[in-house]
Design an enzyme around this catalytic site. Structure first.
Site, PDB file in Angstrom:
ATOM      1  N   SER A   1     -34.624 -13.687  10.216  1.00  0.00           N
ATOM      2  CA  SER A   1     -33.220 -13.302  10.413  1.00  0.00           C
ATOM      3  C   SER A   1     -32.636 -12.835   9.090  1.00  0.00           C
ATOM      4  CB  SER A   1     -32.404 -14.477  10.953  1.00  0.00           C
ATOM      5  OG  SER A   1     -31.037 -14.110  11.037  1.00  0.00           O
TER       6      SER A   1
ATOM      7  N   CYS B   1     -22.106  -3.096  41.011  1.00  0.00           N
ATOM      8  CA  CYS B   1     -22.399  -4.302  41.796  1.00  0.00           C
ATOM      9  C   CYS B   1     -22.734  -3.908  43.236  1.00  0.00           C
ATOM     10  CB  CYS B   1     -21.171  -5.212  41.768  1.00  0.00           C
ATOM     11  SG  CYS B   1     -21.315  -6.636  42.848  1.00  0.00           S
TER      12      CYS B   1
ATOM     13  N   HIS C   1     -27.450 -16.112  21.893  1.00  0.00           N
ATOM     14  CA  HIS C   1     -26.954 -14.771  22.238  1.00  0.00           C
ATOM     15  C   HIS C   1     -27.329 -14.372  23.663  1.00  0.00           C
ATOM     16  CE1 HIS C   1     -26.576 -13.666  17.685  1.00  0.00           C
ATOM     17  NE2 HIS C   1     -25.635 -14.477  18.117  1.00  0.00           N
TER      18      HIS C   1
ATOM     19  N   ASP D   1     -35.050 -11.782  24.003  1.00  0.00           N
ATOM     20  CA  ASP D   1     -36.292 -11.258  24.591  1.00  0.00           C
ATOM     21  C   ASP D   1     -37.102 -12.294  25.363  1.00  0.00           C
ATOM     22  OD1 ASP D   1     -37.499 -12.790  22.543  1.00  0.00           O
ATOM     23  OD2 ASP D   1     -37.690 -11.066  21.213  1.00  0.00           O
TER      24      ASP D   1
HETATM   25  P1  NAD Z   1     -31.874  -8.510  11.816  1.00  0.00           P
HETATM   26  O1  NAD Z   1     -32.422  -7.248  12.374  1.00  0.00           O
HETATM   27  O2  NAD Z   1     -30.518  -8.481  11.212  1.00  0.00           O
HETATM   28  O3  NAD Z   1     -32.859  -9.049  10.683  1.00  0.00           O
HETATM   29  C1  NAD Z   1     -34.221  -9.191  10.918  1.00  0.00           C
HETATM   30  C2  NAD Z   1     -34.866  -9.741   9.646  1.00  0.00           C
HETATM   31  O4  NAD Z   1     -36.214 -10.026   9.959  1.00  0.00           O
HETATM   32  C3  NAD Z   1     -34.850  -8.760   8.484  1.00  0.00           C
HETATM   33  O5  NAD Z   1     -34.249  -9.387   7.350  1.00  0.00           O
HETATM   34  C4  NAD Z   1     -36.343  -8.469   8.225  1.00  0.00           C
HETATM   35  O6  NAD Z   1     -36.655  -8.495   6.845  1.00  0.00           O
HETATM   36  C5  NAD Z   1     -37.031  -9.643   8.885  1.00  0.00           C
HETATM   37  N1  NAD Z   1     -38.335  -9.316   9.467  1.00  0.00           N
HETATM   38  C6  NAD Z   1     -38.698  -8.226  10.178  1.00  0.00           C
HETATM   39  N2  NAD Z   1     -39.973  -8.334  10.576  1.00  0.00           N
HETATM   40  C7  NAD Z   1     -40.429  -9.509  10.083  1.00  0.00           C
HETATM   41  C8  NAD Z   1     -41.663 -10.194  10.167  1.00  0.00           C
HETATM   42  N3  NAD Z   1     -42.718  -9.702  10.815  1.00  0.00           N
HETATM   43  N4  NAD Z   1     -41.769 -11.409   9.568  1.00  0.00           N
HETATM   44  C9  NAD Z   1     -40.723 -11.949   8.891  1.00  0.00           C
HETATM   45  N5  NAD Z   1     -39.530 -11.349   8.777  1.00  0.00           N
HETATM   46  C10 NAD Z   1     -39.382 -10.151   9.392  1.00  0.00           C
HETATM   47  O7  NAD Z   1     -31.997  -9.602  12.926  1.00  0.00           O
HETATM   48  P2  NAD Z   1     -31.056 -10.851  13.275  1.00  0.00           P
HETATM   49  O8  NAD Z   1     -30.717 -11.584  12.039  1.00  0.00           O
HETATM   50  O9  NAD Z   1     -31.744 -11.568  14.373  1.00  0.00           O
HETATM   51  O10 NAD Z   1     -29.706 -10.211  13.840  1.00  0.00           O
HETATM   52  C11 NAD Z   1     -29.730  -9.160  14.749  1.00  0.00           C
HETATM   53  C12 NAD Z   1     -29.118  -9.422  16.110  1.00  0.00           C
HETATM   54  O11 NAD Z   1     -29.797  -8.510  16.970  1.00  0.00           O
HETATM   55  C13 NAD Z   1     -29.330 -10.767  16.708  1.00  0.00           C
HETATM   56  O12 NAD Z   1     -28.154 -11.123  17.312  1.00  0.00           O
HETATM   57  C14 NAD Z   1     -30.387 -10.569  17.779  1.00  0.00           C
HETATM   58  O13 NAD Z   1     -29.986 -11.185  18.993  1.00  0.00           O
HETATM   59  C15 NAD Z   1     -30.349  -9.100  18.098  1.00  0.00           C
HETATM   60  N6  NAD Z   1     -31.683  -8.499  18.325  1.00  0.00           N
HETATM   61  C16 NAD Z   1     -32.581  -9.157  19.077  1.00  0.00           C
HETATM   62  C17 NAD Z   1     -33.824  -8.623  19.296  1.00  0.00           C
HETATM   63  C18 NAD Z   1     -34.794  -9.417  20.123  1.00  0.00           C
HETATM   64  O14 NAD Z   1     -34.370 -10.131  21.029  1.00  0.00           O
HETATM   65  N7  NAD Z   1     -36.093  -9.348  19.822  1.00  0.00           N
HETATM   66  C19 NAD Z   1     -34.179  -7.402  18.735  1.00  0.00           C
HETATM   67  C20 NAD Z   1     -33.214  -6.721  17.964  1.00  0.00           C
HETATM   68  C21 NAD Z   1     -31.960  -7.303  17.760  1.00  0.00           C
END
Ligand code: NAD
Length: 242
Positions: free
Chosen positions: A188, A149, A117, A102
């Site tokens: 995460s 494209c 990523h 993001d």
């Molecule tokens: P995940 O969704 O697997 O886990 C997110 C974790 O964050 C959860 O365990 C949750 O308990 C915790 N969480 C949620 N809100 C929180 C807060 N306010 N404070 C603290 N903890 C909080 O995410 P991941 O481990 O990053 O893996 C998912 C994959 O999805 C990654 O590869 C990522 O690139 C991608 N993704 C990215 C975005 C983004 O860019 N914002 C959004 C969704 C998914």
């Protein structure tokens, strides 16, 4: 555990390298993948956000990707992203390795960001050297199911690392984690490989996450709480010399 234990860890072993996940951006209005009852509880992102889906089911892939990217447009860096940028400037954080796509760390002012990523800023052609802005590709979805494209008519792909891709920046992230005094994981679930393996590289690890993770036992300090407020308190405490 408390902020006090986290600051003590920074005093003994800092500076840190930080690994962030989708949880750091939920307070900016971007849903994560694995929070219970979240918007992704009905679809498996690992299935749709994959190289296989891009080639075999491109219309479904692009629809999913457009929905994933939509909240990024309004989102702003939150207290957590801002605290990490301040901690970097103060010398307590050496780099941010992010799984997020993001761009919010860079927008918050972090200088050393490793996007393992990738990102959603640009797309590239699978058949010719074309690269372009993602917005232009997504605009095409108003008229057709798959963007093409503008140079050769070939299929496009976003510059994100999909499930099934090789994460090319992973070796850099590994080196950073291995050289760091502390690896601080924020927001995460630590369920996506190989990013979750970085914790094994670390000499000392800490985790800030709202819910428990399956790797909590590998961390010396775990703080179960919101990323924004916890990082704000950490930055304040370190700045005040506590
Ligand atoms: P995940 O969704 O697997 O886990 C997110 C974790 O964050 C959860 O365990 C949750 O308990 C915790 N969480 C949620 N809100 C929180 C807060 N306010 N404070 C603290 N903890 C909080 O995410 P991941 O481990 O990053 O893996 C998912 C994959 O999805 C990654 O590869 C990522 O690139 C991608 N993704 C990215 C975005 C983004 O860019 N914002 C959004 C969704 C998914």
């Amino acid at each position: 555990m408390s902020i006090r234990e986290l600051t003590d860890l920074f005093h003994s072993h800092g500076p840190a390298v930080v690994l962030t996940g989708a949880g750091i951006s939920t307070e900016s209005g971007i849903p994560d993948f694995r929070s219970p009852g979240g918007v992704y509880s009905k679809v498996d992102p690992m299935e749709v956000l994959s190289v296989e889906a891009l080639y075999e089911r491109p219309a479904l892939f692009w629809e999913f990707f457009a929905n994933l990217k939509a909240p990024f447009l309004q989102a702003r860096p939150n207290a957590g992203h801002q605290a990490l940028a301040r901690l970097e400037k103060a010398g307590h954080v050496r780099a941010v390795i992010t799984q997020n796509i993001d761009s919010l760390h860079t927008r918050a002012g972090s200088d050393h960001v490793v996007e393992i990523h990738g990102h959603t800023r640009t797309v590239r052609c699978l058949q010719c050297p074309f690269t372009g802005r993602t917005e232009h590709a997504l605009q095409q979805l108003r008229e057709k199911p798959v963007p093409l494209c503008p140079d050769c008519g070939g299929h496009l792909r976003p510059d994100v690392v999909l499930f099934g891709d090789v994460p090319e920046l992973y070796p850099i992230a590994c080196r950073l984690a291995a050289e760091a005094g502390i690896l601080l994981v924020v927001g995460s679930s630590l369920s996506v490989s190989p990013a979750n393996m970085l914790i094994h590289e670390a000499r000392h690890a800490a985790i800030i996450n709202r819910d428990p993770t399956t790797m909590d036992h590998l961390a010396e300090v775990t703080v179960q709480g919101p990323a924004g407020e916890t990082l704000r308190q950490l930055a304040e405490a370190l700045q005040a010399g506590f």
